[in-house]
Scaffold this active site. Structure first.
Site, PDB file in Angstrom:
ATOM      1  N   LEU A 131     -17.767 -27.206   9.472  1.00  0.00           N
ATOM      2  CA  LEU A 131     -16.911 -28.371   9.686  1.00  0.00           C
ATOM      3  C   LEU A 131     -17.536 -29.634   9.120  1.00  0.00           C
ATOM      4  O   LEU A 131     -16.837 -30.566   8.724  1.00  0.00           O
ATOM      5  CB  LEU A 131     -16.652 -28.568  11.187  1.00  0.00           C
ATOM      6  CG  LEU A 131     -15.834 -27.489  11.890  1.00  0.00           C
ATOM      7  CD1 LEU A 131     -15.755 -27.769  13.388  1.00  0.00           C
ATOM      8  CD2 LEU A 131     -14.420 -27.420  11.309  1.00  0.00           C
ATOM      9  N   GLY A 132     -18.852 -29.688   9.117  1.00  0.00           N
ATOM     10  CA  GLY A 132     -19.524 -30.881   8.623  1.00  0.00           C
ATOM     11  C   GLY A 132     -21.023 -30.716   8.720  1.00  0.00           C
ATOM     12  O   GLY A 132     -21.550 -29.766   9.293  1.00  0.00           O
ATOM     13  N   VAL A 187     -22.438 -28.446  11.667  1.00  0.00           N
ATOM     14  CA  VAL A 187     -21.427 -28.123  12.677  1.00  0.00           C
ATOM     15  C   VAL A 187     -20.500 -27.041  12.127  1.00  0.00           C
ATOM     16  O   VAL A 187     -20.019 -27.142  10.995  1.00  0.00           O
ATOM     17  CB  VAL A 187     -20.600 -29.367  13.064  1.00  0.00           C
ATOM     18  CG1 VAL A 187     -19.603 -29.026  14.164  1.00  0.00           C
ATOM     19  CG2 VAL A 187     -21.523 -30.491  13.532  1.00  0.00           C
ATOM     20  N   GLY A 227     -24.711 -33.192   9.169  1.00  0.00           N
ATOM     21  CA  GLY A 227     -25.298 -34.506   9.435  1.00  0.00           C
ATOM     22  C   GLY A 227     -26.798 -34.480   9.276  1.00  0.00           C
ATOM     23  O   GLY A 227     -27.386 -33.518   8.774  1.00  0.00           O
ATOM     24  N   GLY A 228     -27.435 -35.565   9.749  1.00  0.00           N
ATOM     25  CA  GLY A 228     -28.871 -35.702   9.584  1.00  0.00           C
ATOM     26  C   GLY A 228     -29.687 -34.763  10.441  1.00  0.00           C
ATOM     27  O   GLY A 228     -30.856 -34.537  10.183  1.00  0.00           O
ATOM     28  N   GLY A 288     -28.329 -31.578  11.706  1.00  0.00           N
ATOM     29  CA  GLY A 288     -27.845 -30.210  11.753  1.00  0.00           C
ATOM     30  C   GLY A 288     -26.458 -30.066  11.175  1.00  0.00           C
ATOM     31  O   GLY A 288     -25.861 -31.016  10.679  1.00  0.00           O
ATOM     32  N   LYS A 298     -22.814 -26.982  17.014  1.00  0.00           N
ATOM     33  CA  LYS A 298     -23.774 -27.722  16.192  1.00  0.00           C
ATOM     34  C   LYS A 298     -25.124 -27.028  16.236  1.00  0.00           C
ATOM     35  O   LYS A 298     -25.717 -26.848  17.294  1.00  0.00           O
ATOM     36  CB  LYS A 298     -23.914 -29.164  16.672  1.00  0.00           C
ATOM     37  CG  LYS A 298     -24.841 -29.981  15.766  1.00  0.00           C
ATOM     38  CD  LYS A 298     -24.571 -31.454  15.848  1.00  0.00           C
ATOM     39  CE  LYS A 298     -25.259 -32.204  14.722  1.00  0.00           C
ATOM     40  NZ  LYS A 298     -24.960 -33.615  14.688  1.00  0.00           N
ATOM     41  N   ASP A 340     -26.203 -43.804  16.184  1.00  0.00           N
ATOM     42  CA  ASP A 340     -25.582 -43.174  15.014  1.00  0.00           C
ATOM     43  C   ASP A 340     -24.090 -43.465  14.942  1.00  0.00           C
ATOM     44  O   ASP A 340     -23.285 -42.580  14.654  1.00  0.00           O
ATOM     45  CB  ASP A 340     -25.825 -41.660  15.066  1.00  0.00           C
ATOM     46  CG  ASP A 340     -25.639 -41.000  13.707  1.00  0.00           C
ATOM     47  OD1 ASP A 340     -25.429 -41.723  12.722  1.00  0.00           O
ATOM     48  OD2 ASP A 340     -25.689 -39.767  13.628  1.00  0.00           O
TER      49      ASP A 340
END
Length: 549
Positions: A248-249, A256, A251-252, A254, A269, A365
């Site tokens: 799904l995405g 998801v 980030g910094g 980990g 996540k 964040d």
């Protein structure tokens, strides 16, 4: 030129890729910050760990065969057990930052320096340096302790010691009766000599059993905490996400993945490089699991199995806000009323974290990528777990810089922050939602890269939606954003005040400082997240947050 994580300053040249052409700094052996890794002590190029107290070992080598990898605490530090913390002395050692004079306190005595570290959860060591008078020294309180090195006062012209924070330290008082002590030593030597072989064999057996039992007890601790979110086995989540196939995405901290547990869709996540022990992770999950608000993404469960750390959240079908406000093809979907509601929802979620929880929680964040939308386009703040907990009696905390380019408040340059860094980031998000573009957009002409440097109210309002039809409301929203973007954090409103403004219960402050562009952390354009120490330069006219995770 780039300052590397190992302390080397290297010069690069482009030739079908970046090539190192020079190592700019030429320091003596042991002078680089990470020659012996974290907690290591460097002496003539040899690495060792700080000695224990009365035979106890509190810090040990990460790898006995590679001492340059550094040392680690035997018992992980925990803010929940601050009464069990103590300071392990390491005398006649120096630290690389002394050369740059970055002291937290000046003109104080050694004991005050030690107490300042013990009272601050983020502090990893009290480093004390003085020249002549021990009551008039410099105190350094690093948030991350790199390599120490032996100090030679005759050449450095100063005295220095380190007091390293450790957990469960026990220092037994010295005996006053030296004669009895000497007799005891003699008897002990005789007994030790008689049972040495048996002790060695028995010790090996006991150590094996103790380690096995400790691991089992640590695993059981997760089952015994009441009110915890559901604990999942790693294989369960692997199956639920079809072997982590639907991303799904990212980030910094980990990645998801979409999953399904029973009939419920979930977002899983998988944390990377968290560096936490199981007990530490459990304490944070317990905190996240106790937080419930309609504008915060709900934590359903977690996994802490071997090295795996995963968090299971409710699934938000409409994804993150950035997909709707930065994608020109979807502008017609988010009308002004929806945009305004999203801003209100974010404010209410942050107000709860800052002011209504037992501990203040600084998100660290806040950005459109971390604001998720459900099937009715209600906005919920995500990734608020594993952030920074601030006790109610703390005015501010020290922490390493973490965040995203374009959202960092000016005070990050000092590493001493409050929850007001979130309010600054919220101000940036308001501007982005109203204007329909990113604050830092390198696809724009050079003079237009920084959105906030273009703030001229109506001139920058998003022309691709019906926001122009509500120009007066949009202008008032930008004024609220400017209040949140004040360079002095004390002049920014609290989030509860922001909610009152959005609900029409009070007006925006009119006495504002519009010189809030200077001294802002700026990061390279090829970095989309930041979680490390930064030596930054003052920014050109620009805006300015973002862990865990």
């Amino acid at each position: 030129m780039r300052f590397e994580s190992d302390g080397h300053l290297k010069l690069y040249q482009w030739s079908q890729g970046w090539q190192v052409i020079a190592d700019v700094l030429h320091l003596d052996v042991c002078a680089y910050p990470t020659d012996c890794g974290e907690y290591g002590i460097c002496s003539n190029g040899q690495c060792s760990c700080p000695s224990g107290v009365n035979g106890s070992i509190y810090i040990r080598l990460i790898d006995d065969r590679k001492s340059n990898l550094g040392c680690s605490s035997v018992n992980p530090l925990s803010c929940q057990s601050m009464q069990d913390r103590g300071l392990l002395p390491a005398h006649v050692v120096s630290y690389f930052s002394y050369a740059y004079g970055a002291a937290n306190f000046r003109g104080i005595d050694e004991e005050s320096c030690k107490q300042a570290c013990l009272k601050n959860c983020s502090c990893r060591a009290a480093l004390f340096q003085y020249s002549g008078n021990v009551s008039d020294g410099n105190c350094f309180l690093p948030l991350q302790l790199f390599s120490l090195q032996n100090n030679q006062p005759s050449t450095s012209h100063y005295n220095s010691s380190a007091y390293i924070k450790v957990q469960n330290i026990v220092v037994s008082p010295a005996s006053n009766n030296t004669k009895k002590r000497d007799v005891g030593i003699g008897v002990s030597i005789g007994i030790i000599g008689a049972v040495l072989i048996a002790s060695l064999i028995g010790g090996m057996i006991i150590r094996y059993v103790w380690r096995k039992r400790s691991t089992e007890e640590e695993e059981d601790d997760f089952q015994q905490v009441p009110g915890m979110p559901t604990r999942f086995a790693f294989e369960e989540l692997k199956l639920a996400t079809e072997n982590f196939s639907k991303k799904l995405g990212e980030g910094g901290f980990g990645t998801v993945y979409q999953g399904k547990i029973g009939d419920e869709k979930v977002a899983v996540k998988r944390l990377d490089g968290v560096g936490q022990g199981k007990r530490e992770f459990l304490a944070e999950v317990e905190t996240i699991g106790s937080i419930h608000h309609t504008n915060l993404v709900r934590l359903i469960g977690f996994c802490a199995e071997k090295s795996h750390r995963l968090l299971v959240y409710e699934y938000m079908c409409n994804g993150s806000v950035d997909r709707w406000i930065f994608s020109k093809g979807q502008h017609s979907t988010l009308n002004w009323h929806m945009k305004r509601k999203i801003i209100v929802d974010i404010a209410k979620g942050l107000s709860y974290l800052h002011e209504e929880c037992r501990q203040r929680i600084a998100h660290l964040d806040i950005k459109p990528q971390n604001i998720l939308l459900d099937d009715r386009f209600n906005a919920k703040v995500s990734d608020f777990g594993l952030s920074k907990l601030i006790d109610r009696d703390q005015e501010q905390v020290m922490t390493r810089m973490r965040g995203t380019p374009g959202y960092l408040a000016p005070e990050w340059l000092t590493s001493i922050i409050t929850e007001k860094v979130d309010i600054y980031s919220f101000g940036v998000v308001i501007i982005e939602i109203v204007c329909g573009r990113k604050n830092l957009d390198y696809s724009q002409p050079e003079e237009s890269v920084h959105l906030i440097s273009l703030l001229q109210l109506e001139d920058i309002i998003d022309a691709h939606s019906d926001t122009k039809l509500h120009a007066k409301e949009a202008t008032e929203m930008i004024k609220l954003a400017l209040w949140c973007l004040q360079r002095d954090s004390n002049k920014r409103p609290s989030m509860s005040t922001v909610v009152k403004v959005l609900e029409g219960a009070r007006n925006v402050e009119t006495d504002l400082d519009y010189n809030f562009f200077a001294n802002t952390p700026i990061m390279p354009r090829n970095r989309d997240h930041y979680d490390y120490h930064l030596a930054a330069s003052p920014a050109p006219p620009a805006s300015l947050l973002s862990g865990p995770r």
